[in-house]
Scaffold this motif. Structure first.
Motif, PDB file in Angstrom:
ATOM      1  N   SER A  99      -0.335   3.303  -3.016  1.00 48.76           N
ATOM      2  CA  SER A  99      -1.355   4.186  -2.435  1.00 48.76           C
ATOM      3  C   SER A  99      -2.771   3.645  -2.630  1.00 48.76           C
ATOM      4  O   SER A  99      -3.738   4.377  -2.541  1.00 48.76           O
ATOM      5  N   ARG A 100      -2.891   2.352  -2.883  1.00 48.21           N
ATOM      6  CA  ARG A 100      -4.202   1.701  -2.979  1.00 48.21           C
ATOM      7  C   ARG A 100      -4.271   0.633  -1.898  1.00 48.21           C
ATOM      8  O   ARG A 100      -3.441  -0.276  -1.869  1.00 48.21           O
ATOM      9  N   PHE A 101      -5.279   0.731  -1.035  1.00 50.65           N
ATOM     10  CA  PHE A 101      -5.414  -0.225   0.062  1.00 50.65           C
ATOM     11  C   PHE A 101      -6.699  -1.015  -0.101  1.00 50.65           C
ATOM     12  O   PHE A 101      -7.783  -0.450  -0.188  1.00 50.65           O
ATOM     13  N   PRO A 104      -9.172  -3.177   1.806  1.00 50.78           N
ATOM     14  CA  PRO A 104      -9.486  -3.449   3.218  1.00 50.78           C
ATOM     15  C   PRO A 104      -9.524  -4.950   3.524  1.00 50.78           C
ATOM     16  O   PRO A 104      -9.857  -5.763   2.659  1.00 50.78           O
ATOM     17  N   THR A 110      -7.286   1.743   8.739  1.00 50.60           N
ATOM     18  CA  THR A 110      -8.022   2.646   7.858  1.00 50.60           C
ATOM     19  C   THR A 110      -7.059   3.254   6.846  1.00 50.60           C
ATOM     20  O   THR A 110      -5.841   3.298   7.066  1.00 50.60           O
ATOM     21  N   LYS A 111      -7.603   3.737   5.762  1.00 46.47           N
ATOM     22  CA  LYS A 111      -6.785   4.320   4.703  1.00 46.47           C
ATOM     23  C   LYS A 111      -6.004   5.528   5.205  1.00 46.47           C
ATOM     24  O   LYS A 111      -4.840   5.720   4.855  1.00 46.47           O
ATOM     25  N   GLU A 112      -6.615   6.340   6.072  1.00 45.12           N
ATOM     26  CA  GLU A 112      -5.964   7.548   6.594  1.00 45.12           C
ATOM     27  C   GLU A 112      -4.771   7.191   7.482  1.00 45.12           C
ATOM     28  O   GLU A 112      -3.686   7.775   7.359  1.00 45.12           O
ATOM     29  N   THR A 154       0.839  -1.193   0.000  1.00 46.25           N
ATOM     30  CA  THR A 154       0.000   0.000   0.000  1.00 46.25           C
ATOM     31  C   THR A 154       0.877   1.248   0.000  1.00 46.25           C
ATOM     32  O   THR A 154       0.522   2.264  -0.607  1.00 46.25           O
ATOM     33  N   SER A 180      -1.929   5.723   5.365  1.00 49.34           N
ATOM     34  CA  SER A 180      -1.228   6.708   4.525  1.00 49.34           C
ATOM     35  C   SER A 180      -0.275   7.571   5.344  1.00 49.34           C
ATOM     36  O   SER A 180       0.820   7.894   4.871  1.00 49.34           O
TER      37      SER A 180
END
Length: 159
Positions: free
Chosen positions: A65-67, A69, A84-86, A61, A89
């Motif tokens: 930059s693609r996660f 879940p 979580t994505k936040e 990721t 990142s």
């Protein structure tokens, strides 16, 4: 009178020293080790693959930059809420600055907690920059779900 005081003081000294000797004779119970290092070949393939796949997906990721879940079958609710994505990142930004792009994982050690049935997989993470060494820890519970994922920087050993 002096003899009585001397006699009493000698008795008092003998009494306190005997108490000290008696109180020091406590036995420490032997505690068996419940966490043991196991060979990777002895671990079920499902657990090994789950730990590697989810760890690799999380670290990739940082490159893409693609996660994707985690599902309920792959990870516990606690891990899914924290991943979580936040959060990922912000962690990836820090790691990419210090270490560069993620290249791969190397299995270093597998430990087994006999009480809880959890396996802890310790991976060495390969990055472009070799200045800082990082390791990934993935815990797989008895239900073959990832119950924790963490990474930490390993301090260099003095020569």
């Amino acid at each position: 009178m002096k003899r009585i005081i001397l006699y009493c003081s000698v008795l008092l000294i003998c009494f306190t020293s005997s108490l000290t000797l008696v109180s020091c004779k406590s036995k420490v119970p032997v505690v068996e080790k419940t966490i043991k290092t196991v060979k990777p070949e002895e671990v079920e393939a499902v657990k090994k693959n789950r730990a590697y796949d989810l760890g690799k997906r999380l670290l990739e990721t940082c490159n893409t930059s693609r996660f994707k879940p985690f599902t309920a079958a792959e990870a516990t609710d606690k891990v899914r809420q924290n991943a979580t994505k936040e959060k990922i990142s912000t962690i990836c930004k820090k790691i990419n600055q210090r270490n560069g792009r993620y290249l791969g994982l190397n299995l270093l050690e597998v430990t087994h907690n006999e009480i809880t049935g959890e396996y802890i997989f310790r991976y060495g993470i390969d990055y472009e920059k070799k200045l800082f060494k990082r390791e990934l820890f993935v815990t797989v519970d008895a239900d073959n779900k990832v119950s924790s994922i963490s990474t930490k920087e390993i301090a260099p050993k003095p020569m």
